[in-house]
Design a protein around this motif. Structure first.
Motif, mmCIF file in Angstrom:
data_model
loop_
_atom_site.group_PDB
_atom_site.id
_atom_site.type_symbol
_atom_site.label_atom_id
_atom_site.label_comp_id
_atom_site.label_asym_id
_atom_site.label_seq_id
_atom_site.Cartn_x
_atom_site.Cartn_y
_atom_site.Cartn_z
ATOM 1 N N ALA A 26 7.666 61.652 -8.455
ATOM 2 C CA ALA A 26 7.596 62.604 -7.434
ATOM 3 C C ALA A 26 8.829 63.275 -6.999
ATOM 4 O O ALA A 26 8.780 64.528 -6.481
ATOM 5 N N THR A 29 9.132 65.893 -9.743
ATOM 6 C CA THR A 29 8.205 67.103 -9.239
ATOM 7 C C THR A 29 8.826 68.139 -8.107
ATOM 8 O O THR A 29 8.771 69.218 -8.254
ATOM 9 N N LYS A 30 9.419 67.428 -7.173
ATOM 10 C CA LYS A 30 9.601 68.046 -6.010
ATOM 11 C C LYS A 30 10.811 68.789 -5.985
ATOM 12 O O LYS A 30 11.267 69.722 -5.474
ATOM 13 N N GLU A 32 11.829 70.020 -8.824
ATOM 14 C CA GLU A 32 11.834 70.888 -10.047
ATOM 15 C C GLU A 32 12.894 70.672 -11.222
ATOM 16 O O GLU A 32 13.126 71.417 -11.894
ATOM 17 N N ALA A 179 -1.961 65.586 -6.213
ATOM 18 C CA ALA A 179 -0.947 65.975 -7.428
ATOM 19 C C ALA A 179 -1.128 67.219 -8.345
ATOM 20 O O ALA A 179 -0.194 68.125 -8.619
ATOM 21 N N ARG A 182 0.695 69.665 -6.069
ATOM 22 C CA ARG A 182 2.158 69.884 -6.424
ATOM 23 C C ARG A 182 2.454 70.428 -7.562
ATOM 24 O O ARG A 182 3.378 71.325 -7.807
ATOM 25 N N HIS A 183 1.670 70.317 -8.871
ATOM 26 C CA HIS A 183 1.907 70.962 -10.040
ATOM 27 C C HIS A 183 1.595 72.488 -10.267
ATOM 28 O O HIS A 183 2.130 72.941 -11.046
ATOM 29 N N GLU A 185 2.349 74.256 -7.455
ATOM 30 C CA GLU A 185 3.220 74.585 -6.408
ATOM 31 C C GLU A 185 2.213 75.538 -5.418
ATOM 32 O O GLU A 185 2.797 76.545 -4.843
ATOM 33 N N ILE A 187 1.524 74.078 -2.327
ATOM 34 C CA ILE A 187 2.002 73.374 -1.008
ATOM 35 C C ILE A 187 1.991 74.506 0.155
ATOM 36 O O ILE A 187 1.397 74.209 1.270
ATOM 37 N N SER A 276 7.792 64.432 1.548
ATOM 38 C CA SER A 276 7.078 64.449 0.184
ATOM 39 C C SER A 276 7.082 62.907 -0.398
ATOM 40 O O SER A 276 6.087 62.395 -0.867
#
Length: 315
Positions: A26, A29-30, A32, A179, A182-183, A185, A187, A276
């Protein structure tokens, strides 16, 4: 040292390791940091020790932890198959190993050949399944393990058992949607909480549609878990494993929904990353408890059903 102690300690280490992998994934991902090592795998930008950039350190640390936990899990798998007499332990460690390898392969593919958001959302889902299997494996060697094979004396109706499994499967869909948010983007597609962009039902386009769909699915999951808890409360004693697992599921989904609001309200602030990670932590715990509840529910068939299945059929 007693072999059972080794099994318990290694299964605990595997579970904690998988939990750490979830949080680190996580974090990757957050922040980047997924491209922090470029197109190289298993090396990082052509080096065994990466350059000291934040992105490369985060990505490479994640890879390193996956490797270490993989070795621990492999050792656990060997010991379980050699020395454990419990079939469920072998199923759990086998499932953990399978999904760990699968998510590692998917992670490598994402580096070498960038994948779509639809595929990358599966990466977190596979990691979550690996954690759930290691959690169940660890519970086998604790006081909660007996309920996994013999139950706790509770007798649930067929409808209650089917509802538990339905909620578990649906929760995985909600996890996948999260998920996917998130992927892609997305949010920022819904500003504000609980309303979305100041509307009860916003325009379902782009990132707004993705985020609102996830919010709606999460709310329905909360209601479904509440319904399951009420069913179990009428059929199980408060001190039983089934009741306690259902209660914890209800508590966790409540805080999970609140943490989703916390994530939205902290967009653009320093607390966003913390929010997150908290969101990922809570959904991991919730899914693990739901898996435990689903497994022990298999041992709670109503005695009338058991007698009906056991009775010989007349010609």
């Amino acid at each position: 040292m007693n072999i059972q102690r080794w099994l318990k300690r290694l299964s605990l280490a595997s579970m904690l390791g998988m939990f750490l992998i979830l949080l680190m994934g996580a974090l990757v991902t957050k922040t980047e940091s997924g491209r922090g090592c470029g197109d190289d795998w298993p090396l990082c930008n052509g080096r065994f020790v990466p350059a000291y950039t934040i992105e490369s350190l985060i990505e490479y640390s994640h890879r390193f932890v996956v490797g270490v936990v993989g070795i621990i899990l492999l050792a656990t798998t060997i010991l379980v198959f050699l020395y454990s007499q419990r079939k469920d332990a072998k199923w759990f460690v086998g499932g953990a190993m399978f999904f760990t390898v699968l998510q590692a392969i998917l992670g490598a593919f994402a580096v070498l050949w960038p994948q779509s958001a639809l595929v990358m959302a599966l990466h977190f889902g596979f990691s979550l399944l690996s954690f759930a299997f290691t959690l169940l494996l660890y519970l086998v060697f604790t006081k909660f393990g007996e309920a996994l094979i013999r139950g706790d004396g509770t007798r649930l109706s067929r409808g209650a058992r089917l509802s538990i499994w339905g909620v578990l499967l649906y929760s995985y869909v909600v996890v996948y949607l999260g998920a996917f948010v998130r992927h892609t983007e997305s949010i920022g597609g819904c500003i504000g909480w609980p309303l979305c962009n100041g509307q009860v039902i916003p325009e379902m386009t782009g990132g707004t549609g993705v985020v609102f769909t996830h919010r709606l699915a999460a709310a329905l999951l909360g209601l479904a878990i509440l319904a399951v808890f009420l069913m179990i409360r009428n059929q199980a004693k408060p001190g039983s494993s089934v009741y306690q697992a259902a209660l914890w599921s209800l508590v966790l989904v409540f805080f999970q929904i609140l943490s989703g609001g916390f994530v939205t309200l902290t967009i653009g602030y320093d607390m966003f990353l913390v929010a997150s990670l908290l969101h990922a932590l809570l959904i991991s715990c919730l899914f693990g408890i739901l898996c435990y509840l689903a497994i022990i529910s298999m041992q709670t068939a109503d005695h009338r059903e058991v007698q009906a299945y056991a009775a010989p059929r007349l010609p």
